[in-house]
Design an enzyme around this catalytic site. Structure first.
Site, mmCIF file in Angstrom:
data_model
loop_
_atom_site.group_PDB
_atom_site.id
_atom_site.type_symbol
_atom_site.label_atom_id
_atom_site.label_comp_id
_atom_site.label_asym_id
_atom_site.label_seq_id
_atom_site.Cartn_x
_atom_site.Cartn_y
_atom_site.Cartn_z
ATOM 1 N N HIS A 143 -11.297 1.635 3.232
ATOM 2 C CA HIS A 143 -10.358 2.557 3.928
ATOM 3 C C HIS A 143 -11.167 4.030 3.618
ATOM 4 O O HIS A 143 -10.225 4.865 3.662
ATOM 5 C CB HIS A 143 -9.069 2.491 3.421
ATOM 6 C CG HIS A 143 -8.318 1.404 3.917
ATOM 7 N ND1 HIS A 143 -7.160 0.666 3.654
ATOM 8 C CD2 HIS A 143 -8.461 0.679 4.981
ATOM 9 C CE1 HIS A 143 -6.807 -0.319 4.399
ATOM 10 N NE2 HIS A 143 -7.779 -0.513 5.465
ATOM 11 N N VAL B 190 -8.797 4.312 -1.693
ATOM 12 C CA VAL B 190 -9.698 5.545 -1.536
ATOM 13 C C VAL B 190 -10.116 6.362 -2.829
ATOM 14 O O VAL B 190 -10.919 7.327 -2.804
ATOM 15 C CB VAL B 190 -8.868 6.481 -0.423
ATOM 16 C CG1 VAL B 190 -8.977 5.699 0.953
ATOM 17 C CG2 VAL B 190 -7.837 7.055 -1.055
ATOM 18 N N TYR C 4 -2.872 15.586 1.330
ATOM 19 C CA TYR C 4 -4.342 14.823 0.850
ATOM 20 C C TYR C 4 -4.878 15.615 -0.601
ATOM 21 O O TYR C 4 -4.988 14.992 -1.611
ATOM 22 C CB TYR C 4 -5.254 14.671 1.736
ATOM 23 C CG TYR C 4 -5.335 13.268 2.474
ATOM 24 C CD1 TYR C 4 -5.525 11.972 1.878
ATOM 25 C CD2 TYR C 4 -4.537 13.300 3.497
ATOM 26 C CE1 TYR C 4 -5.123 10.881 2.549
ATOM 27 C CE2 TYR C 4 -4.406 12.143 4.327
ATOM 28 C CZ TYR C 4 -4.758 11.115 4.061
ATOM 29 O OH TYR C 4 -4.387 9.864 4.626
ATOM 30 N N SER D 159 -0.522 -5.630 -0.788
ATOM 31 C CA SER D 159 0.727 -6.286 -0.132
ATOM 32 C C SER D 159 -0.005 -7.031 0.842
ATOM 33 O O SER D 159 0.774 -7.950 1.538
ATOM 34 C CB SER D 159 1.689 -5.113 0.514
ATOM 35 O OG SER D 159 1.031 -4.232 1.239
HETATM 36 P P1 OAD Z 1 0.678 -1.671 -1.084
HETATM 37 O O1 OAD Z 1 1.456 -0.383 -1.558
HETATM 38 O O2 OAD Z 1 1.095 -2.099 0.174
HETATM 39 O O3 OAD Z 1 0.876 -2.961 -1.978
HETATM 40 C C1 OAD Z 1 0.716 -2.682 -3.527
HETATM 41 C C2 OAD Z 1 0.716 -4.047 -3.988
HETATM 42 O O4 OAD Z 1 0.358 -3.991 -5.369
HETATM 43 C C3 OAD Z 1 2.186 -4.662 -4.226
HETATM 44 O O5 OAD Z 1 1.534 -6.196 -3.723
HETATM 45 C C4 OAD Z 1 2.534 -4.704 -5.494
HETATM 46 O O6 OAD Z 1 3.344 -5.708 -5.900
HETATM 47 C C5 OAD Z 1 1.131 -4.625 -6.224
HETATM 48 N N1 OAD Z 1 1.409 -4.156 -7.658
HETATM 49 C C6 OAD Z 1 2.119 -3.163 -8.114
HETATM 50 N N2 OAD Z 1 1.762 -2.776 -9.377
HETATM 51 C C7 OAD Z 1 0.832 -3.616 -9.753
HETATM 52 C C8 OAD Z 1 -0.086 -3.814 -10.895
HETATM 53 N N3 OAD Z 1 0.300 -3.132 -12.011
HETATM 54 N N4 OAD Z 1 -0.678 -5.021 -10.828
HETATM 55 C C9 OAD Z 1 -1.159 -5.466 -9.968
HETATM 56 N N5 OAD Z 1 -0.600 -5.442 -8.732
HETATM 57 C C10 OAD Z 1 0.524 -4.376 -8.772
HETATM 58 O O7 OAD Z 1 -0.684 -1.293 -1.130
HETATM 59 P P2 OAD Z 1 -2.168 -1.816 -0.249
HETATM 60 O O8 OAD Z 1 -1.967 -3.167 -0.244
HETATM 61 O O9 OAD Z 1 -3.390 -1.386 -0.769
HETATM 62 O O10 OAD Z 1 -4.196 2.399 3.955
HETATM 63 O O11 OAD Z 1 -1.937 -0.935 0.788
HETATM 64 C C11 OAD Z 1 -2.939 -1.351 2.201
HETATM 65 C C12 OAD Z 1 -3.055 -0.064 2.831
HETATM 66 O O12 OAD Z 1 -1.834 0.772 3.407
HETATM 67 C C13 OAD Z 1 -3.795 1.001 2.039
HETATM 68 O O13 OAD Z 1 -5.216 1.094 1.874
HETATM 69 C C14 OAD Z 1 -3.248 2.302 2.764
HETATM 70 C C15 OAD Z 1 -1.713 1.945 3.008
HETATM 71 O O14 OAD Z 1 -1.315 2.529 4.291
HETATM 72 C C16 OAD Z 1 -4.668 3.550 4.523
HETATM 73 O O15 OAD Z 1 -4.457 4.631 3.873
HETATM 74 C C17 OAD Z 1 -5.385 3.153 5.742
#
Ligand code: OAD
Length: 240
Positions: A109, A91, A59, A181
């Site tokens: 989160h 975060v 971290y 995602s």
């Molecule tokens: P992900 O890494 O799972 O998904 C990222 C998303 O952002 C994908 O759908 C990409 O297509 C999209 N993306 C990438 N570049 C982009 C851009 N320039 N503009 C817009 N979208 C873009 O991340 P999260 O969905 O946030 O949890 O993941 C959810 C949780 O999983 C996080 O909060 C974290 C992780 O484990 C914890 O730490 C508890």
């Protein structure tokens, strides 16, 4: 759709911060955090019990990277909508750094900007200097370890924040989903909750994926390109 909506909120994920240079978790390619690191070792109570120094060091590495980045045009476009509530899984504090009022950003989160006591019965919290984050250390109040104030796999979301987000999503005309995602629950369930309550869903993501499948409109593009153009001239309100 946004113009016609009385109540709008944003639900964002790692993609919102991608153009600031913050790695996402699950994008295809070698940079995504969960293709380089094991979440059960680094983001779970079990991983922390097994090797707390490793977890804190990881971290602190992420904190060092965050200290070097700036909000991008997507953060700024969202923050300029001062009456909008931003529900985020992120975060980092890039929305706040872009000018969003802290009480309108719901961090589902938690926050990497703080440490908290790992002992659930102790509420000690400390702000961390991202440029010089402290190593693993005991809580000055109870002696248990301090840890990043983020939510790990297997842990409950902060209940007050979750309740506020869930209640808001039941009252929306439109949920703007940015860069997630939509695979991590319960957070991702907010999209279903909003839809079930009659909200429209607009997704901004270069790879709309799961969230795109739930959308009335999916705008396939980078948040930093799409949001400034989409939100220009609008004055959106979450109505609370
Ligand atoms: P992900 O890494 O799972 O998904 C990222 C998303 O952002 C994908 O759908 C990409 O297509 C999209 N993306 C990438 N570049 C982009 C851009 N320039 N503009 C817009 N979208 C873009 O991340 P999260 O969905 O946030 O949890 O993941 C959810 C949780 O999983 C996080 O909060 C974290 C992780 O484990 C914890 O730490 C508890």
């Amino acid at each position: 759709m946004l113009e016609q909506s009385r109540r709008v909120a944003v639900f964002s994920g790692a993609g919102l911060s991608a153009e600031s240079g913050v790695a996402t978790f699950r994008d295809p390619g070698p940079d995504a955090l969960w293709s380089r690191f094991d979440p059960t070792e680094l983001a779970s109570p079990e991983g922390f019990a097994a090797d707390p120094e490793r977890v804190v060091a990881w971290y602190n590495w992420r904190r060092g990277r965050l200290a070097a980045v700036q909000p991008n045009p997507a953060h700024r476009a969202l923050a300029a909508q001062t009456r909008l509530i931003q529900i985020t899984q992120n975060v980092d504090s890039l929305l706040e750094q872009a000018g969003a009022s802290a009480d309108r950003v719901y961090h589902l989160h938690g926050s990497i900007m703080r440490d908290r006591c790992h002992n659930a019965a102790c509420d000690h919290v400390e702000t961390v200097d991202l440029r010089n984050p402290p190593p693993l250390r005991p809580c000055p109040r109870c002696g248990a370890y301090l840890r990043p104030a983020v939510v790990w796999f297997g842990e409950a979301l902060p209940q007050d924040v979750w309740r506020q987000a869930e209640s808001l999503c039941r009252q929306l005309d439109c949920l703007l989903v940015v860069g997630t995602s939509a695979t991590v629950y319960p957070a991702a369930g907010l999209i279903e909750i909003a839809r079930a309550a009659g909200s429209r869903v607009v997704v901004v993501d270069p790879n709309p994926g799961v969230a795109g499948g739930q959308a009335d409109l999916a705008l396939a593009g980078a948040a930093g390109d799409v949001l400034p153009a989409l939100l220009e001239g609008l004055d959106l309100d979450s109505g609370s």
